[in-house]
Each structure stands twice: as C-alpha cells, then as structure tokens.
Design a protein around this motif. Structure first.
Motif, PDB file in Angstrom:
ATOM      1  N   ARG A  29      40.815  24.349  41.183  1.00 33.78           N
ATOM      2  CA  ARG A  29      40.328  25.106  42.346  1.00 33.78           C
ATOM      3  C   ARG A  29      40.579  26.593  42.157  1.00 33.78           C
ATOM      4  O   ARG A  29      39.761  27.436  42.564  1.00 33.78           O
ATOM      5  N   GLN A  30      41.697  26.941  41.544  1.00 31.73           N
ATOM      6  CA  GLN A  30      42.005  28.349  41.298  1.00 31.73           C
ATOM      7  C   GLN A  30      41.080  28.953  40.243  1.00 31.73           C
ATOM      8  O   GLN A  30      40.802  30.148  40.264  1.00 31.73           O
ATOM      9  N   GLU A  31      40.597  28.124  39.339  1.00 33.08           N
ATOM     10  CA  GLU A  31      39.799  28.608  38.216  1.00 33.08           C
ATOM     11  C   GLU A  31      38.319  28.770  38.552  1.00 33.08           C
ATOM     12  O   GLU A  31      37.574  29.345  37.749  1.00 33.08           O
ATOM     13  N   ALA A  83      44.722  21.481  42.137  1.00 33.15           N
ATOM     14  CA  ALA A  83      45.091  22.856  42.479  1.00 33.15           C
ATOM     15  C   ALA A  83      44.678  23.825  41.386  1.00 33.15           C
ATOM     16  O   ALA A  83      44.181  24.925  41.660  1.00 33.15           O
ATOM     17  N   ARG A  84      44.838  23.413  40.123  1.00 33.35           N
ATOM     18  CA  ARG A  84      44.499  24.314  39.019  1.00 33.35           C
ATOM     19  C   ARG A  84      43.002  24.571  38.923  1.00 33.35           C
ATOM     20  O   ARG A  84      42.576  25.728  38.803  1.00 33.35           O
ATOM     21  N   THR A 127      35.313  29.771  41.565  1.00 32.11           N
ATOM     22  CA  THR A 127      34.980  30.323  42.886  1.00 32.11           C
ATOM     23  C   THR A 127      34.284  29.278  43.742  1.00 32.11           C
ATOM     24  O   THR A 127      34.538  29.167  44.945  1.00 32.11           O
TER      25      THR A 127
END
Length: 219
Positions: free
Chosen positions: A86-88, A83-84, A90
């Motif tokens: 993926r957020q970091e 999850a982390r 694009t």
C-alpha cells in the motif's frame, strides 16, 4: 545440575543468535518449494541455511515445530505485506495487483506451485496447521476488502459496487488462477494472476482509472 554445565547453558542463552529464526523459516519455505513434503527435513533446511540439524532441533523441537513456526510467520507477514504494497502504490487497485502477485512469491514454477499446494492439503487435515492457514486466508481477505474499499472511496471503482462479493470473487479467482496456470503453463504465474484479476475487476472499474505499470512489467 552441574555448576559448569549451568554456566555453559546460561552463556549460550545470552549469546546472540548467528542466524535468526526468521532466516531459518524463510529457508524452510524455499525448501518447501524445491522439494515438497517428502523432501522437507530438518537436515535439508539446515543445509539451506548453513547450520547443523541439531541447531534446528534446539530452536523448534521437531519438523512439526518448524512447520508451526513457519505458519505463524506466514500469518504475520500477510499483514506486513499489505502495509508495504500500500505504501509503494498510489492507487489502491495497483496495490491490490501487487499484493496478489507478491503473495505467490516462491511459486514461480509449476513444480514449486505443486509442492506448496501439497503442503496446503496437509494443512487442511491438521487442526493446528489448519488454524494458521485459515488465519493467513482471512488476513488476505481483509486486505483485499480494505483495498477495494479504498479504491471505491477514491473513485477507482464504480459507485454501488458490492465490495464484499467482489472481495470474495477476487480471492476465489486468484486461487484458481494458480492451479489453471500450473496445468496449462501459459506465461508466468505473475502474468496469469494479473490477467485474471484484471478480468474480474474490469466490469467494476471506473473509466477514469487505468493500472500503472513499471517499465519491467510493460516490456
């Protein structure tokens, strides 16, 4: 039970823990990489985190209890890491590259890689530890497949790519890359993982996509 003893126990239970379990378990992971199975003792972990061994006995019961708790934490953090990253990023493929590298944190030297590999070999022969090691492996497999599916939907991968087969290959190649790197010791583990991942993905990547790199990666 003596009333005063009961009172002291209740007070101890209510008192906030000065060092959280997660901090202790991450210290245990560091000791794993530094010393291997023979050197991983409650005393060594206690020294690493600044506690007395008795505190670890109270928390985890034994070295085996500590290893089981660490395995449970690893399974949870495998999901959180996905999850982390993926957020970091694009790009789903860039997130996959970051996931591949960060999943090997703590194995920056051939010696630390060998120590963690020795623990994995132990996990494979112990039913309870194997169950948890398998959970980590499956969580990472789901993450790889999900990121490849995102990449395909975004046009980063060629149409018609067999995502399930590619996900299995990515996991197999990245696992083998660590062992190859520990043997030939060319470059860093992070560099080798990215190199092998790029080689696996290259035939499937659409021409319009190129991996983004930070300044530190390019230098």
């Amino acid at each position: 039970m003596n009333r005063h003893l009961l009172t002291r126990r209740l007070v101890a239970m209510a008192r906030p823990r000065a060092v959280e379990d997660g901090v202790i378990l991450r210290a245990a992971a560091r000791v794993m990489g530094q010393m291997g199975p023979a050197g991983l003792t409650l005393a060594a972990v206690a020294r690493e985190v600044g506690l007395v061994p008795g505190t670890l006995v109270q928390r985890f019961g034994s070295k085996r209890g500590l290893l089981l708790a660490l395995a449970d934490l690893s399974a949870r953090e495998a999901e959180e890491l996905t999850a982390r990253v993926r957020q970091e990023h694009t790009s789903a493929l860039d997130a996959l590259a970051a996931l591949t590298v960060e999943a090997s944190a703590g194995m920056e030297t051939p010696e630390s890689f060998a120590h963690h590999l020795a623990f994995l070999c132990t996990d494979l022969t112990d039913p309870e530890l194997y169950e948890r090691a398998l959970a980590v492996h499956q969580a990472r497999g789901r993450a790889v497949h999900a990121l490849l599916a995102e990449a395909a939907a975004a046009g980063e991968l060629r149409a018609g790519t067999d995502l399930a087969a590619l996900a299995r290959t990515v996991q197999a190649i990245t696992a083998g890359a660590g062992l190859t790197w520990a043997l030939d010791r060319r470059g860093t583990l992070a560099e080798r993982l990215r190199e092998e991942l790029d080689a696996v993905l290259s035939p499937h990547v659409a021409h319009t996509h190129s991996h983004s790199r930070t300044d530190s990666e390019e230098s």
